[in-house]
Design a protein around this motif. Sequence first.
Motif, mmCIF file in Angstrom:
data_model
loop_
_atom_site.group_PDB
_atom_site.id
_atom_site.type_symbol
_atom_site.label_atom_id
_atom_site.label_comp_id
_atom_site.label_asym_id
_atom_site.label_seq_id
_atom_site.Cartn_x
_atom_site.Cartn_y
_atom_site.Cartn_z
ATOM 1 N N LEU A 112 -2.413 8.604 -11.438
ATOM 2 C CA LEU A 112 -1.997 8.637 -10.070
ATOM 3 C C LEU A 112 -1.420 9.501 -9.215
ATOM 4 O O LEU A 112 -1.778 9.944 -8.498
ATOM 5 C CB LEU A 112 -1.105 7.413 -10.111
ATOM 6 C CG LEU A 112 -1.704 6.173 -10.028
ATOM 7 C CD1 LEU A 112 -0.409 5.095 -10.248
ATOM 8 C CD2 LEU A 112 -2.191 5.906 -8.893
ATOM 9 N N HIS B 41 -8.846 -2.251 -14.617
ATOM 10 C CA HIS B 41 -8.263 -3.317 -15.329
ATOM 11 C C HIS B 41 -8.362 -4.857 -14.603
ATOM 12 O O HIS B 41 -7.733 -5.468 -14.731
ATOM 13 C CB HIS B 41 -6.790 -3.154 -15.319
ATOM 14 C CG HIS B 41 -6.478 -1.995 -16.321
ATOM 15 N ND1 HIS B 41 -6.375 -1.947 -17.593
ATOM 16 C CD2 HIS B 41 -6.215 -0.525 -15.823
ATOM 17 C CE1 HIS B 41 -6.253 -0.519 -18.003
ATOM 18 N NE2 HIS B 41 -6.198 0.091 -16.938
ATOM 19 N N ALA C 100 -4.256 12.171 -8.806
ATOM 20 C CA ALA C 100 -5.078 11.792 -7.686
ATOM 21 C C ALA C 100 -4.174 11.935 -6.452
ATOM 22 O O ALA C 100 -4.694 12.691 -5.431
ATOM 23 C CB ALA C 100 -5.231 10.407 -7.739
ATOM 24 N N VAL D 277 -0.537 -0.985 -8.155
ATOM 25 C CA VAL D 277 -1.467 -0.842 -9.368
ATOM 26 C C VAL D 277 -0.610 -0.545 -10.697
ATOM 27 O O VAL D 277 -0.166 0.621 -10.657
ATOM 28 C CB VAL D 277 -2.479 0.193 -9.395
ATOM 29 C CG1 VAL D 277 -3.776 -0.441 -8.742
ATOM 30 C CG2 VAL D 277 -1.836 1.550 -8.549
ATOM 31 N N SER D 278 -0.189 -1.616 -11.302
ATOM 32 C CA SER D 278 0.885 -1.388 -12.622
ATOM 33 C C SER D 278 0.258 -0.966 -13.581
ATOM 34 O O SER D 278 0.842 -0.820 -14.633
ATOM 35 C CB SER D 278 1.605 -2.827 -12.681
ATOM 36 O OG SER D 278 0.615 -3.829 -12.818
ATOM 37 N N THR D 279 -1.370 -0.973 -13.712
ATOM 38 C CA THR D 279 -1.829 -0.749 -14.793
ATOM 39 C C THR D 279 -2.453 0.546 -14.981
ATOM 40 O O THR D 279 -3.133 0.966 -16.179
ATOM 41 C CB THR D 279 -3.044 -1.765 -15.112
ATOM 42 O OG1 THR D 279 -3.753 -1.709 -13.697
ATOM 43 C CG2 THR D 279 -2.791 -3.213 -15.227
ATOM 44 N N ILE D 280 -2.226 1.561 -13.929
ATOM 45 C CA ILE D 280 -2.834 2.950 -14.047
ATOM 46 C C ILE D 280 -1.761 3.624 -14.319
ATOM 47 O O ILE D 280 -0.705 3.616 -14.062
ATOM 48 C CB ILE D 280 -3.184 3.335 -12.842
ATOM 49 C CG1 ILE D 280 -4.491 2.281 -12.183
ATOM 50 C CG2 ILE D 280 -3.850 4.530 -12.565
ATOM 51 C CD1 ILE D 280 -5.699 2.413 -12.776
ATOM 52 N N GLU E 126 1.121 -8.224 1.368
ATOM 53 C CA GLU E 126 2.050 -7.271 1.127
ATOM 54 C C GLU E 126 1.582 -5.866 0.866
ATOM 55 O O GLU E 126 2.437 -4.610 1.198
ATOM 56 C CB GLU E 126 3.146 -7.701 0.038
ATOM 57 C CG GLU E 126 2.785 -7.827 -1.394
ATOM 58 C CD GLU E 126 2.598 -9.362 -1.688
ATOM 59 O OE1 GLU E 126 2.233 -10.103 -0.641
ATOM 60 O OE2 GLU E 126 2.293 -9.642 -2.765
ATOM 61 N N LEU F 252 -12.193 9.330 -7.287
ATOM 62 C CA LEU F 252 -10.825 9.182 -7.038
ATOM 63 C C LEU F 252 -10.888 7.643 -6.426
ATOM 64 O O LEU F 252 -9.752 6.976 -6.590
ATOM 65 C CB LEU F 252 -10.317 9.879 -5.774
ATOM 66 C CG LEU F 252 -9.752 11.311 -6.251
ATOM 67 C CD1 LEU F 252 -9.067 11.919 -5.087
ATOM 68 C CD2 LEU F 252 -8.522 11.002 -7.193
#
Lengths: 326, 328
Positions: free
Chosen positions: B103, A22, B106, B95-98, B248, A13
Amino acid sequence: MNKKLRLIFLLCLLFLPTGCLHYVELGELEVVENISIDYQEDTFQIIATLIEKKEEDLTRKIIKGKGSSIEEAMEKIKTKENKKLYIAHLNLLILTPNAVEQQLESILYYFLENSESRNDFSVALAEDITMMENAENTIDLSKKIQIVEEDLGTSKTCYFEDLLKDLLEKKRSYLPFLTKQEEQITVEGIYLLEKEKLIEHLTGEDVILFNFLHNNIHTTSWKGNKVLSNTTTIRYQNQKIKIAIESILTEEKKNYADELKKAIEEMFSTYQAKNIDIFDFAHAIKIGDYAYFKDHQDTYLQEITLQIEINTAANNQGERGIDFHE
Amino acid sequence: MNRIKNYEISVLLFFLTQSQFFIYGLNSFTKESGRATIIAMILGSIIGFFLLKLTLSKKYFTLKKKSLFLLIPFLVLHLSYILNQTIHFITYNVVSTISYYLLAAAFLLLVVFCVKRGLKTITRSAFIYLITSIFLFCITFLLLFPKMDFSNVLPLMDSSTFEIGKSLFIYLLISISPYFYLSIFERKLDKEGEKRIVRGYILTHIFLIFNTLIIFSILGLELINLYPYPEISIFKKVSFLNVIDRMETIFSLTYFLALFLQFAIGFYTLHFLMRRILPIKKEEVSLLLLATILFFFSASFSLSRNIWLVTLGVHLLFYLFTSKSVIH
């Protein structure tokens, strides 16, 4: 066994959802310092100034791209270098008059919707972006605009968010204007923007007056008077705009207040005739009497009069605290 | 069930209110009532205060088990929407790539772990999160103070009475509906407990109004309406001597913690109600079953915010018309 499984699971996790999959190495990023955008014949032309670190020095590199949309042009820049363009450190966005008048909305939305963009860069206007092709000229351009603004008062920095706010609220804004003189890029006043059209170019004393009324004077020189600092407050009451200017000069001169007052009144009258609220009195009217503003949004400019009060004080110690009269 | 202290209830309610306000979004209020949102919030807080005083002092009675079944679908909708919004918030800001599914899985597993430990774990976590949130808030306030321009807040009355009334009603709904969870705490509140709840309510709303004023003073109405998360956009302006900046993600932790607690307590409540109705003996099975239902529901159906507001309305009605200690 149960505890071991839980531990392995928690470790998984930790790594998976945090974006480590990434991850992009610093060396695979192209850090963009400035972006210049032109729009000619349905094509976006982009010149990007990239920062490179070679040993201990920072060098600049120029790269160009073309496309029918900004995304396509930026994508073409990316393909050439095979690295990811990183615009989080963008300092300055330069637009040409064509780009502003024809594609301003799409340009603004590109940066707004890009999650990497921090929207803390400044925006400027340039007649021609080919002046940005010389990497040496592009160094610290945003700082140059700031220095001219703070030391001379003949320009005004326009930040991306301020531009957005002004366009959304007032449909009017301004952009500092960059021009090329003898192979150097210089700052030549500001351009007024109204409803996505460039309407007026202010230079010299007009910009100083503009800055006076927008409470944006740091130091400047007005008709031979050195102004060390200034505070301007504008209030609205009963169709009167009350302007209070407090200036600290190096040497108090009697004609300063009269000349400044006359110049403000003349400039206001000129733009009142053109129905341009050059000093943004709408903001003061909105705060002072919103009901009046709501009913007179199109006519307030013709109905208001000015009441200007200018107070000065001399600071004989000059800028560096040295008393020249000793 | 574990016994929780009065101040822990107040802290939890603070996060629940903050989280619901964040999920609805300041820009949703401002698109309705502009700068008068602040007036709507102040009036909403005052009306909510009197409503709370009235409801805290009412008599107890026990609700029949069968009627609890009615709450379950609303709680499922409510939690699905919160899960959807939480993951959207994480993908937009952090996290824009997961992928959404990874998510969500998790996040759900984290909540399941927390809920399995019990209500006491959730409330104790809330207290620790409160200290973190106060610390982060103080830093951001100090560093953002030079950037505040209070003329952005004016003019305050730039909307009609109807628009202000609409915002006021929704703010009231968001403020009082979290008190529905008082129904799940085992023991009845004594006078001291009631006082702490009321004090907690006052402090929560002072914080929310103050935070809203800060956001208005920094961004102004137009940028609040433009940004999807204006509450997070102000953190991008936090900068100190070019050393403390670009933080931020860390500052937005306060909102993530609030969302986590909101979901955790809702999950706990739903699980508790389900176990009263469905004969599942093993707790792990029921927890994972519930997590799976919520996972698929949130991923498969795009719920509108209006449906979420209806679920809040159900919570509010349940709180107003039933006892404070339903489940024994």
